[in-house]
Motif scaffolding. Sequence first.
Motif, PDB file in Angstrom:
ATOM      1  N   ILE A  29      -6.037   7.219   2.897  1.00 60.83           N
ATOM      2  CA  ILE A  29      -5.198   6.555   3.889  1.00 60.83           C
ATOM      3  C   ILE A  29      -5.069   7.429   5.133  1.00 60.83           C
ATOM      4  O   ILE A  29      -5.138   6.942   6.273  1.00 60.83           O
ATOM      5  CB  ILE A  29      -3.809   6.234   3.310  1.00 60.83           C
ATOM      6  CG1 ILE A  29      -3.921   5.192   2.196  1.00 60.83           C
ATOM      7  CG2 ILE A  29      -2.862   5.748   4.403  1.00 60.83           C
ATOM      8  CD1 ILE A  29      -4.409   3.836   2.661  1.00 60.83           C
ATOM      9  N   CYS A  56      -4.616   2.411  -3.106  1.00 54.88           N
ATOM     10  CA  CYS A  56      -4.276   3.187  -1.913  1.00 54.88           C
ATOM     11  C   CYS A  56      -4.066   4.648  -2.304  1.00 54.88           C
ATOM     12  O   CYS A  56      -3.024   4.988  -2.874  1.00 54.88           O
ATOM     13  CB  CYS A  56      -3.025   2.614  -1.256  1.00 54.88           C
ATOM     14  SG  CYS A  56      -3.240   0.970  -0.544  1.00 54.88           S
ATOM     15  N   CYS A  85       0.837  -1.202   0.000  1.00 57.46           N
ATOM     16  CA  CYS A  85       0.000   0.000   0.000  1.00 57.46           C
ATOM     17  C   CYS A  85       0.873   1.254   0.000  1.00 57.46           C
ATOM     18  O   CYS A  85       0.624   2.200  -0.759  1.00 57.46           O
ATOM     19  CB  CYS A  85      -0.917  -0.008   1.209  1.00 57.46           C
ATOM     20  SG  CYS A  85      -2.189   1.275   1.176  1.00 57.46           S
ATOM     21  N   ILE A 137     -10.308   0.590   2.798  1.00 57.63           N
ATOM     22  CA  ILE A 137     -10.115   1.714   1.891  1.00 57.63           C
ATOM     23  C   ILE A 137     -11.241   1.717   0.851  1.00 57.63           C
ATOM     24  O   ILE A 137     -11.347   0.774   0.068  1.00 57.63           O
ATOM     25  CB  ILE A 137      -8.755   1.615   1.173  1.00 57.63           C
ATOM     26  CG1 ILE A 137      -7.624   1.551   2.199  1.00 57.63           C
ATOM     27  CG2 ILE A 137      -8.553   2.790   0.225  1.00 57.63           C
ATOM     28  CD1 ILE A 137      -6.272   1.256   1.594  1.00 57.63           C
TER      29      ILE A 137
END
Length: 312
Positions: free
Chosen positions: A184, A179, A97, A174
């Motif tokens: 995040i 990502c 990520c 998420i």
Amino acid sequence: MEAINQTVISEFFLLGLSNDPALQPLIFSLFLSMYLVTVLGNLLIILAVRSDSQLHTPMYFFLSNLSFNDICLTTTTVPKMLVNIQTQDQTITYTSCLSQIYLVLSFGSLENCLLAVMAYDRYVAICYPLKYTIIMNSHFCIMLILLSVSSSLAYSLFHTLMVLRLAFCTDIKIPNFFCELAQIIKLACSETLLNNVMVYILSTLFAGVPLFGIILSYTRIVSSILKMSSLRGKYKAFSTCGSHLSVVSLFYGTGFGVYISNAVIDSPRKTRVASVMYSVVTQMLNPFIYTLRNKDMKKAFRNIIGRRASPL
């Protein structure tokens, strides 16, 4: 958030574009097709520029770099999503990520810089045609690319290191297919004020300076074109800028849409749509935008097809 809920995480969950299992085959087929079109279209541009000596100019040199960057940006996000759909596994490791954040920021920032460099190239070509080859020499063009790459890598590295200081709790889902930095940061249960401040300051600076350069370049270009007496000259000048302006509008429009939707509209669905536009659709459309009205590119494509079709 209570400290008891804080834990060391090893993975996140990418919720993708839809939770409906019936839509997954359609999403898989659609994005696989878009990915293949993006890769093949941009590879054709790179091949055409390399194989045709008439395209060995700064404009097409920057265009081939933009095409390579588009392939890299799309490859950073789409294949992982396709694998997740195929395996029915939504997880992505913490390290993967962070790597995805770094690469998306790097290639997205580099696209931003390349568009500004291409605008400057058009400014020199139209406003200083007699000095064009002197100003836009090969050493200067390579220096512009290296400067764009180094600044993009530094920008993305800073934000990635800033994410490392965050602690995450049990809610690690998420609401996207990759990502994305802003989402995040929202998942963190530690203090994120510094991260958010740096995101807005650096994003404004890093996007604002190239955008200001693009606006300034085209202000000078329009002023120069309006002074031309020949209608044919005006049309030719505008036609060389039309494709670039279309790509600029598409990239910045969708990019700003992502950050505005994250900051103002708490709608995961709208954020996902905006993310798809700036990280997938724009890169797929760029080859079509740059080739449909470009006679030199069409000629190069015909030469490539002719050589492939001709018998040995």
